[in-house]
Structures are given as C-alpha cells and as structure tokens.
Enzyme design. Structure first.
Site, PDB file in Angstrom:
ATOM      1  N   SER A  43       3.461  -2.256  10.201  1.00  0.00           N
ATOM      2  CA  SER A  43       4.917  -2.172  10.354  1.00  0.00           C
ATOM      3  C   SER A  43       5.644  -3.467   9.989  1.00  0.00           C
ATOM      4  CB  SER A  43       5.274  -1.723  11.772  1.00  0.00           C
ATOM      5  OG  SER A  43       4.780  -0.419  12.013  1.00  0.00           O
ATOM      6  N   GLU A 102      -6.789   4.329   8.111  1.00  0.00           N
ATOM      7  CA  GLU A 102      -6.648   5.769   7.832  1.00  0.00           C
ATOM      8  C   GLU A 102      -7.940   6.329   7.242  1.00  0.00           C
ATOM      9  OE1 GLU A 102      -2.978   5.478   5.614  1.00  0.00           O
ATOM     10  OE2 GLU A 102      -1.974   4.855   7.452  1.00  0.00           O
ATOM     11  N   ASN A 133       0.873  -1.183   0.000  1.00  0.00           N
ATOM     12  CA  ASN A 133       0.000   0.000   0.000  1.00  0.00           C
ATOM     13  C   ASN A 133       0.904   1.226   0.000  1.00  0.00           C
ATOM     14  OD1 ASN A 133      -1.814   2.036   0.503  1.00  0.00           O
ATOM     15  ND2 ASN A 133      -2.219   1.446   2.633  1.00  0.00           N
ATOM     16  N   GLU A 141      -5.240  -5.451  10.648  1.00  0.00           N
ATOM     17  CA  GLU A 141      -4.248  -4.391  10.816  1.00  0.00           C
ATOM     18  C   GLU A 141      -4.509  -3.662  12.133  1.00  0.00           C
ATOM     19  OE1 GLU A 141      -2.397  -3.101   6.882  1.00  0.00           O
ATOM     20  OE2 GLU A 141      -4.197  -1.926   7.120  1.00  0.00           O
ATOM     21  N   GLY A 194       2.230   2.105  10.651  1.00  0.00           N
ATOM     22  CA  GLY A 194       3.090   3.269  10.490  1.00  0.00           C
ATOM     23  C   GLY A 194       3.835   3.666  11.747  1.00  0.00           C
ATOM     24  N   HIS A 236      -9.483   0.736   5.239  1.00  0.00           N
ATOM     25  CA  HIS A 236      -8.167   0.959   5.848  1.00  0.00           C
ATOM     26  C   HIS A 236      -8.343   1.887   7.055  1.00  0.00           C
ATOM     27  CE1 HIS A 236      -4.082   2.363   6.470  1.00  0.00           C
ATOM     28  NE2 HIS A 236      -3.675   1.292   5.812  1.00  0.00           N
ATOM     29  N   LYS A 270       0.096   4.262  -0.290  1.00  0.00           N
ATOM     30  CA  LYS A 270      -0.563   5.432   0.307  1.00  0.00           C
ATOM     31  C   LYS A 270      -0.398   6.675  -0.597  1.00  0.00           C
ATOM     32  CE  LYS A 270       0.293   3.387   4.785  1.00  0.00           C
ATOM     33  NZ  LYS A 270       0.092   3.490   6.210  1.00  0.00           N
TER      34      LYS A 270
HETATM   35  C1  PEP Z   1      -0.794  -0.056   5.910  1.00  0.00           C
HETATM   36  O1  PEP Z   1      -0.846   1.091   5.493  1.00  0.00           O
HETATM   37  O2  PEP Z   1      -1.707  -0.842   5.617  1.00  0.00           O
HETATM   38  C2  PEP Z   1       0.328  -0.456   6.744  1.00  0.00           C
HETATM   39  C3  PEP Z   1       0.285  -1.632   7.284  1.00  0.00           C
HETATM   40  O3  PEP Z   1       1.343   0.454   6.907  1.00  0.00           O
HETATM   41  P1  PEP Z   1       2.787   0.184   7.584  1.00  0.00           P
HETATM   42  O4  PEP Z   1       3.306  -1.121   7.014  1.00  0.00           O
HETATM   43  O5  PEP Z   1       3.610   1.338   7.193  1.00  0.00           O
HETATM   44  O6  PEP Z   1       2.562   0.049   9.043  1.00  0.00           O
END
Ligand code: PEP
Length: 249
Positions: free
Chosen positions: A211, A96, A10, A166, A172, A94, A12
C-alpha cells in the site's frame, strides 16, 4: 554504504493494450531519476512494453517465472523466454503466488535459482501475515523464507538478488506499515543477512511493499534501511507512480 533506490511497479493482472500504452507513455514523460525505475506488466504485454521502453531509463520486470528451463509445463513461462523479451528483474514469491497458488518456500527458492541461472535479477518477496505479526513471528517468517533461498543458492548469490519486504497485511489493503515499522523489519533483515556475510548485508537492496502511495513514500524512503519500494495499486496511475519515484530522489 550508498545503495541505489529501486521503485518497481507490479501491475498484477491489470491492463489492456490501450491502457498499458497510455501508462507507459505517461511514465516516459518523466525526467530521469536517480532511482532505478522498474515496471512489471502481465506476460502478454511484455513485448509491447519492452518495445516502448527501449532506450529509456525504465527497465522491465516479469511477475513470475517457471522454475523449469523448458518442456512440457503447460501454461508456464521460462526465464529464458523472459530474457528474450528484455526482462531484467523477475518477482519471486510474491505473497499472492504463495497464498493463492500454493508456492512453497522451496518452490520460490527454485524459481530464484532459475532466474539467477538466466542472469536476471530476482526480486524475492518475503513477509508475514497479520496473524503471524500478532503472534510476534514477523522475523521468524522472514528468516524462514530467506533461509530456503540461502540454502539453495548460497549467500553470495544475494549480491544479485533484490529483497522486497512485503507484509501480507499491507498488500492491497490500503494499510501501509508505518515507516518506523518497516524500518525495524528492514534493519532486522539486514542484521540477519550479516550473520552470513557482512558485505552482502551492506549491499543488499531491501524494498518495502504494501500500500505504498505518494503520500507515504517520502517517510519510507528517508529510512536508512529502506532502499525503495515495490508498488502495486499505486503504480497503475502514472502521476501517482511518478510522485513515488520522485520521492526516491
Ligand atoms: C504488491 O503487489 O507487491 C503490492 C505491494 O501491492 P499494493 O501496493 O497494492 O499493496
């Protein structure tokens, strides 16, 4: 049951024509993997990336879609438009989108329905905040987020839905759930799905996101209920993302 692993990047709201081109070039140098590799660029780069991936083993995802089919919805992008550009997967819910743009469980469910209507595969993101984890509400939150979708599209539709667990506190932040922590939640999610349909629960691909790095991916992928990863930050570096894909087999 053997489930194919999926490793999805992803990207973003990152990139430029040039950086996207370099990143895709880097990924295309990788040899075939047994995992399904997916990349989700920002909307303006879908066409460019779609062209570059043509004939490759990497497939295209979008980061979001409208729940509406067409019309006066300024700034929105429909699932049929995404289909036009060769998109196969679409992220829905997601964290976000949920936390920054106010997407409710019901809105996410309607997006999943719109994605399925276009015969694309929703990647349904679910997961708890740190506060919810601390108050022992992880499963309650995941089940509530799943229920909204199950109630709208039915459990059988989950044969064509990928779930991404997630935990919000891991996205992040550089703090990944441990492989054991993630496995515990994945196992519970699968058990919950089995209360509706055993075959759906066995088939469902449940990805972990939060992460993920090359260094943590091997332990995560060794877990029986972790069927791959949704990767944010680390997917912007071709070498790191390839190392994660390789860890998936
Ligand atoms: C994500 O945006 O779905 C995500 C898992 O980000 P990150 O790997 O940066 O934590």
């Amino acid at each position: 049951m053997i489930r194919q692993k999926i490793v999805a990047g992803n990207w973003k709201m990152n990139g430029s024509k040039e950086s996207v081109s370099l990143l895709v070039d880097g990924l295309l140098k990788m040899e075939g993997s047994s995992a399904q590799v997916v990349v989700a660029p920002a909307f303006p780069y879908l066409s460019q990336v779609s062209g570059m991936l043509s004939g490759s083993h990497i497939v295209l995802a979008a980061q979001n879609a409208s729940d509406q089919p067409k019309g006066a919805f300024t700034g929105e992008v429909s699932t049929s438009m995404l289909n036009d550009f060769g998109v196969k997967y679409v992220l829905a819910g997601h964290s976000e989108r949920r936390s920054l743009y106010g997407e409710s469980d019901a809105m996410v469910a309607h997006k999943v329905k719109a994605i399925l209507a276009e015969e694309l595969i929703p990647m349904l993101c679910i997961g708890e905040t740190l506060e919810e984890r601390k108050s022992d509400k992880t499963l309650e939150v995941c089940e509530r987020q799943l229920n909204a979708v199950i109630e709208l599209v039915g459990i059988d539709a989950f044969e064509n839905i990928v779930i991404a667990y997630e935990p919000v506190w891991a996205i992040g932040t550089g703090v990944s759930a441990s492989a054991e922590q993630a496995q515990g939640v994945h196992e519970s999610i699968r058990k919950y799905l089995s209360t509706f349909s055993v075959s759906v629960s066995q088939q469902s691909q449940i990805l972990y996101g939060g992460s993920v790095k090359a260094s943590s991916s091997q332990a995560l992928f060794a877990m029986p209920d972790i069927d791959g990863a949704l990767v944010g930050g680390a997917s912007l570096d071709a070498d790191e993302f390839i190392a994660i894909i390789k860890a998936a087999g």
